[in-house]
Enzyme design. Structure first.
Site, mmCIF file in Angstrom:
data_model
loop_
_atom_site.group_PDB
_atom_site.id
_atom_site.type_symbol
_atom_site.label_atom_id
_atom_site.label_comp_id
_atom_site.label_asym_id
_atom_site.label_seq_id
_atom_site.Cartn_x
_atom_site.Cartn_y
_atom_site.Cartn_z
ATOM 1 N N TYR A 24 49.808 -4.870 9.056
ATOM 2 C CA TYR A 24 49.481 -5.216 7.674
ATOM 3 C C TYR A 24 48.042 -5.691 7.494
ATOM 4 C CZ TYR A 24 54.489 -6.321 8.361
ATOM 5 O OH TYR A 24 55.800 -6.323 8.741
ATOM 6 N N ARG A 70 44.459 -10.010 12.552
ATOM 7 C CA ARG A 70 44.753 -11.431 12.768
ATOM 8 C C ARG A 70 44.545 -11.779 14.233
ATOM 9 N NH1 ARG A 70 50.258 -13.253 10.115
ATOM 10 N NH2 ARG A 70 49.337 -11.922 8.526
ATOM 11 N N SER A 103 46.832 -17.054 6.811
ATOM 12 C CA SER A 103 48.121 -17.089 6.121
ATOM 13 C C SER A 103 48.924 -18.316 6.550
ATOM 14 C CB SER A 103 48.883 -15.790 6.366
ATOM 15 O OG SER A 103 50.050 -15.730 5.578
ATOM 16 N N HIS A 104 50.145 -18.109 7.057
ATOM 17 C CA HIS A 104 51.020 -19.222 7.429
ATOM 18 C C HIS A 104 50.957 -19.535 8.920
ATOM 19 C CE1 HIS A 104 53.247 -15.481 8.061
ATOM 20 N NE2 HIS A 104 53.894 -16.114 9.013
ATOM 21 N N LYS A 145 42.746 -9.813 5.274
ATOM 22 C CA LYS A 145 43.548 -8.930 4.436
ATOM 23 C C LYS A 145 42.568 -8.115 3.606
ATOM 24 C CE LYS A 145 47.513 -12.052 4.280
ATOM 25 N NZ LYS A 145 48.425 -12.884 3.431
ATOM 26 N N ASP A 167 52.568 -20.954 0.613
ATOM 27 C CA ASP A 167 52.153 -20.846 2.013
ATOM 28 C C ASP A 167 50.659 -21.105 2.123
ATOM 29 O OD1 ASP A 167 51.162 -18.456 0.961
ATOM 30 O OD2 ASP A 167 51.558 -17.336 2.799
ATOM 31 N N ASP A 185 47.922 -19.406 2.251
ATOM 32 C CA ASP A 185 46.915 -18.741 1.417
ATOM 33 C C ASP A 185 47.422 -18.444 0.017
ATOM 34 O OD1 ASP A 185 48.643 -16.766 2.401
ATOM 35 O OD2 ASP A 185 47.120 -15.206 2.295
ATOM 36 N N ASP A 195 49.968 -16.647 -1.252
ATOM 37 C CA ASP A 195 50.556 -15.390 -1.710
ATOM 38 C C ASP A 195 52.072 -15.350 -1.542
ATOM 39 O OD1 ASP A 195 50.747 -15.086 1.029
ATOM 40 O OD2 ASP A 195 49.546 -13.258 1.150
ATOM 41 N N ARG A 196 52.681 -16.462 -1.064
ATOM 42 C CA ARG A 196 54.131 -16.521 -0.923
ATOM 43 C C ARG A 196 54.672 -17.753 -1.636
ATOM 44 N NH1 ARG A 196 56.609 -16.529 4.347
ATOM 45 N NH2 ARG A 196 54.844 -17.619 5.269
ATOM 46 N N LYS A 225 65.088 -6.909 4.703
ATOM 47 C CA LYS A 225 65.668 -8.217 5.021
ATOM 48 C C LYS A 225 66.407 -8.836 3.836
ATOM 49 C CE LYS A 225 61.702 -9.837 6.504
ATOM 50 N NZ LYS A 225 60.679 -10.754 7.058
ATOM 51 N N HIS A 232 53.576 -6.769 3.357
ATOM 52 C CA HIS A 232 52.985 -6.803 2.020
ATOM 53 C C HIS A 232 52.195 -5.544 1.700
ATOM 54 C CE1 HIS A 232 48.746 -7.703 3.205
ATOM 55 N NE2 HIS A 232 49.314 -8.241 4.262
ATOM 56 N N GLU A 258 59.880 -9.492 -1.156
ATOM 57 C CA GLU A 258 60.273 -9.533 0.253
ATOM 58 C C GLU A 258 61.002 -10.839 0.538
ATOM 59 O OE1 GLU A 258 57.360 -7.537 3.216
ATOM 60 O OE2 GLU A 258 56.141 -8.801 1.928
ATOM 61 N N SER A 317 60.398 -12.736 2.810
ATOM 62 C CA SER A 317 59.410 -13.719 3.254
ATOM 63 C C SER A 317 58.845 -14.544 2.108
ATOM 64 C CB SER A 317 58.267 -13.011 3.986
ATOM 65 O OG SER A 317 57.642 -12.077 3.125
ATOM 66 N N GLY A 318 59.084 -14.130 0.855
ATOM 67 C CA GLY A 318 58.567 -14.871 -0.297
ATOM 68 C C GLY A 318 57.396 -14.213 -0.992
ATOM 69 N N HIS A 319 57.039 -12.995 -0.594
ATOM 70 C CA HIS A 319 56.030 -12.232 -1.332
ATOM 71 C C HIS A 319 56.687 -11.605 -2.556
ATOM 72 C CE1 HIS A 319 52.724 -12.153 1.682
ATOM 73 N NE2 HIS A 319 53.701 -12.238 2.558
ATOM 74 N N SER A 359 58.929 -7.684 14.579
ATOM 75 C CA SER A 359 57.873 -8.319 13.800
ATOM 76 C C SER A 359 56.561 -7.576 14.044
ATOM 77 C CB SER A 359 57.722 -9.782 14.209
ATOM 78 O OG SER A 359 56.555 -10.341 13.631
ATOM 79 N N THR A 365 53.680 -9.051 13.293
ATOM 80 C CA THR A 365 52.633 -10.074 13.392
ATOM 81 C C THR A 365 52.734 -10.916 14.649
ATOM 82 O OG1 THR A 365 53.978 -11.591 12.072
ATOM 83 C CG2 THR A 365 52.394 -10.219 10.891
#
Length: 773
Positions: free
Chosen positions: A326, A329, A417-418, A427, A553, A555, A557-558, A596, A619, A636, A638-640, A733, A735
């Site tokens: 995505y 990182r 991010s988190h 990103k 989170d 940054d 975005d969630r 998910k 994302h 998502e 994940s909260g996006h 995953s 990430t």
């Protein structure tokens, strides 16, 4: 009384007399501006009134025509031939009788009420008619939708088909689109305004000034009973000075003209002040007098020009592994430093050059490594000849917003991010597309293959603060129906300043918690998907008796949400709430969710007249699918959350929080609304260390060998097995080197059964796996 004061007044007026013509001219110009503004406002109001009148006529005409079609369907279903066929259980005969002598009908069907055959026949284009059938069953009445059939829009009528009081099936009648568009087509439309017939984000018919098509929702009105709406727009004008109306503007213009006349005439009546024996200097004499030596201003200090910053040489080898599915990182000092950031910037700049893109927005989160990495990134972009707009420390959604607001189409958010404080990353959006997969890997290949462009002259650099524009854009669209008391926990992430500011601007009372931006995250990890990170928020909501708790989170975005009584509302349930709201205005809209999310979500979307689509987690992958399908909303686990309706389609936790409050504020008990969302027995994300640190190869083995009897399998992202009473998922995953699992079921027993099946399958492939269930 002494004549000193009158004498001084006359002297001052005499000194000001030469400026009277300038003052009068300024007042005349100001009066002309106010009068012109008043005329423009009057013209705007007249156009708005005309647009509303024409819109209402189109709504009435469209409603009358379509109401007649719906009534005809109801009447035909009650006719003797149709009732006889339905009573005999012959749905085909019922369809033939229903369509007899219906001149406009292109196709007529009566399908079984369980809709199993329609679900089994679903394909990428089959959602619209199924959504109409579902809506007819839910509303227990005839409904109308515009659907796609063989690549073209058609009007679909659906209604429950009953034999007496017994539900025998659901009728579906397909009509030409002109049945819906005839009402708008038949009214006269001023060429200066725009009117359109719209369902969801699709304009079915456009009339008038089509340049206004993208700003037509504000004057929209629904066509009752149809799911359609007539939208309208007029050319915008600049905001009136001081927010004044037409008559106050003309009134102030007249007043200023009177003042201009007085300023022009009165000084001419004044005589210069007479000379006096008073030896005190006049105002003019004071101005002409030389300044005393000891009052001379000190010389200005000479400041030497700062040396240009020197290029930092990277002490870190460029690691291919930091280029993820995505985004990019890495760990600062191990796989990431300013030199690596410069190479990434130059690589992105080289890609932009190939697409003839010149400008890019750059921002960073609150991590301590941000300033150095940002300097390297900007240096690389400028080296490739790109012009950089640096918006400084900003949440990722604000940086995405900058790409739209400043019309660059490109941006980079420098954020971890988190992840823990020593992480950071990038990103990247180029040409309006979030880079992912092969596009991310190509950035590494450009560096490895020495395909980096170096411009003859470096690109420019400017700094902007667009936070006020972001707040104004959201608050101009969303104002909540009543004040809600909200606790906001930013986890010391970069959303700590902007998030509360936005929510206050839309009318909420905000209690900040850990909103001081601190890149060391001293209180808890800024990851709302982990329930442990919500404990402080739950306690603070209870202590202040707040309506709701909001968590962002690192940054911004969630989004995470907790109720007044401390329940964590998982993002897939929030997506149900958002979907129902969006589908009220956009019947038939596509709603995208990741693998998910709960198995209750697709049915919830269908029951509200939408088209559900499950897709891969990530994302950037979700945004690409939204662009491909024209989806109005996505989310998502994940909260996006991604809103294309009324927003720009990027993931934005702050904007999602504003939309949530907009929905909840119309109810007396927001927590009750959230608790009423469909729910079952579910687990959060379960993360398990992958064998040999390689989750992708292990999941490939699961896809090749797993067998889940009686389940419907999906392998678009890992392996998901759905049974009638629940589902389970294992995926890699993208990430971190872990397996991600999640389970959801109607009952505790079903959940345990599904977990046992997954445990058996996974341990058969690797008995050393440490599974926590």
């Amino acid at each position: 009384m002494s004549d000193t004061e009158p004498r001084k007044t006359r002297a001052l007026l005499a000194q000001l007399r030469p400026f009277a013509p300038l003052l009068a001219a300024a007042l005349v110009l100001l009066a002309a501006w106010l009068a012109w503004s008043g005329w423009r406002q009057m013209q705007y109001e007249q156009r708005v009134s005309s647009a509303q009148t024409t819109r209402d006529a189109a709504v009435a005409s469209t409603r009358q025509l379509l109401a007649g079609d719906l009534a005809q369907l109801d009447t035909r279903l009650a006719s003797a031939p149709v009732q006889a066929a339905l009573g005999a259980g012959d749905l085909a005969a019922a369809a033939r009788a229903l369509g007899t002598d219906w001149a406009q009908a292109e196709a007529v069907q009566v399908v079984p009420a369980d809709l199993r055959t329609r679900y089994a026949a679903l394909d990428d284009g089959g959602f619209g008619e199924l959504a109409a059938l579902e809506a007819a069953l839910i509303e227990n009445a005839p409904v109308l939708r515009v659907v796609q059939h063989e690549g073209a829009p058609r009007v679909a009528l659906a209604a429950p088909a009953r034999a007496g009081e017994t539900l025998a099936g659901v009728a579906l009648v397909r009509l030409p689109l002109t049945r819906a568009t005839a009402g708008l087509a038949g009214v006269d439309v001023d060429e200066a305004i725009f009117l359109g017939l719209r369902q969801s984000n699709v304009t079915l018919l456009a009339r008038g000034n089509t340049e206004l098509v993208n700003v037509a929702e504000r004057l929209g009105a629904p066509v009752p009973g149809t799911g359609l709406r007539i939208v309208a727009a007029v050319p915008s004008v600049a905001a009136a000075p001081l927010g004044l109306g037409v008559m106050p503007l003309f009134g102030f213009a007249l007043l200023l003209l009177v003042l201009a006349y007085l300023a022009w005439r009165l000084p001419a009546r004044l005589q210069p002040a007479r000379a006096s024996d008073d030896a005190s200097p006049t105002f003019a004499e004071s101005l002409q007098a030389p300044a005393p030596e000891d009052g001379a201003p000190p010389p200005l200090p000479v400041v030497a020009a700062a040396d240009p910053p020197k290029k930092k040489v990277s002490n870190v080898m460029l690691d291919r592994d930091i280029f993820r599915a995505y985004d990019i990182r890495g760990i600062v000092g191990q796989t990431l430093d300013a030199g690596v950031a410069e190479l990434i910037g130059q690589s992105v700049g080289s890609l932009m050059r190939e697409q003839d893109l010149t400008d890019i927005v750059v921002g960073r989160d609150g991590r301590l490594s941000g300033p150095d990495l940002s300097a390297g990134l900007i240096a690389g972009l400028r080296k490739a000849g790109r012009n950089v707009i640096d918006i400084g420390m900003a949440p990722t959604p604000l940086i995405y917003f900058g790409a739209y607001h400043l019309r660059t189409g490109c941006c980079i958010s420098l954020t971890g991010s988190h992840n823990p404080p020593d992480y950071n990353g990038f990103k990247i959006v180029v040409g309006g597309e979030t880079l992912s997969g092969d596009a991310i890997m190509d950035l590494h290949a450009r560096v490895a293959d020495d395909r980096l462009h170096t411009a003859p002259q470096p690109g420019g650099l400017s700094e902007r603060d667009i936070s006020a524009d972001y707040v104004e854009r959201i608050a101009g669209d969303i104002q909540i129906a009543r004040p809600l008391k909200i606790v906001v926990d930013a986890g010391n992430g970069v959303a700590g300043e902007l998030g509360p500011r936005v929510l206050e601007a839309i009318g909420a009372e905000v209690i900040p918690l850990f909103c001081e931006i601190d890149g060391t995250f001293p209180n808890h990890h800024p990851d709302p998907s982990d329930a442990h990170n919500l404990e402080d928020l739950i306690q603070t909501v209870a202590r202040f008796d707040a309506d709701l708790g909001i968590a962002f989170d690192g940054d911004g975005d969630r989004l995470g949400v907790v109720t007044r009584d401390g329940e964590n509302i998982y993002p897939d349930r929030l997506l149900m709430l958002f979907a129902a709201d969006v589908l009220e205005r956009n019947p038939g809209a596509m709603i995208v969710f990741d693998v998910k999310c709960t198995g209750r979500l697709p049915g919830h979307v269908l029951r509200h007249g939408g088209s559900p689509l499950m897709w891969k987690t990530g994302h950037s992958l979700i945004k690409a699918k939204m662009r491909e399908t024209g989806a109005e909303l996505a989310g998502e686990m994940s909260g996006h959350f991604f809103f294309a309706e009324r927003w720009y389609g990027f993931d934005d936790g702050i904007y999602a929080a504003a939309r949530l409050l907009e929905i909840l504020a119309v109810d007396d008990d927001p927590s009750a609304v959230l608790k009423a969302l469909p729910n079952g027995i579910s687990t959060p994300e379960i993360k398990v260390d992958a064998p040999n640190g390689d989750p992708h190869s292990f999941v490939a083995r699961v896809q090749a060998n797993a067998a889940f009897e009686g389940a419907r399998l999906s392998d678009i992202d890992g392996v998901r097995a759905d049974w009638p009473d629940g589902w389970g998922l294992v995926r890699a995953s993208n990430t971190t080197p872990v397996l991600v699992l999640r389970f959801d079921a109607d009952t505790r027993e079903a959940l345990q059964r599904i977990q046992a099946l997954f445990r058996e399958q996974l341990l058969a492939l690797d008995p050393a796996l440490k599974l926590p269930f």
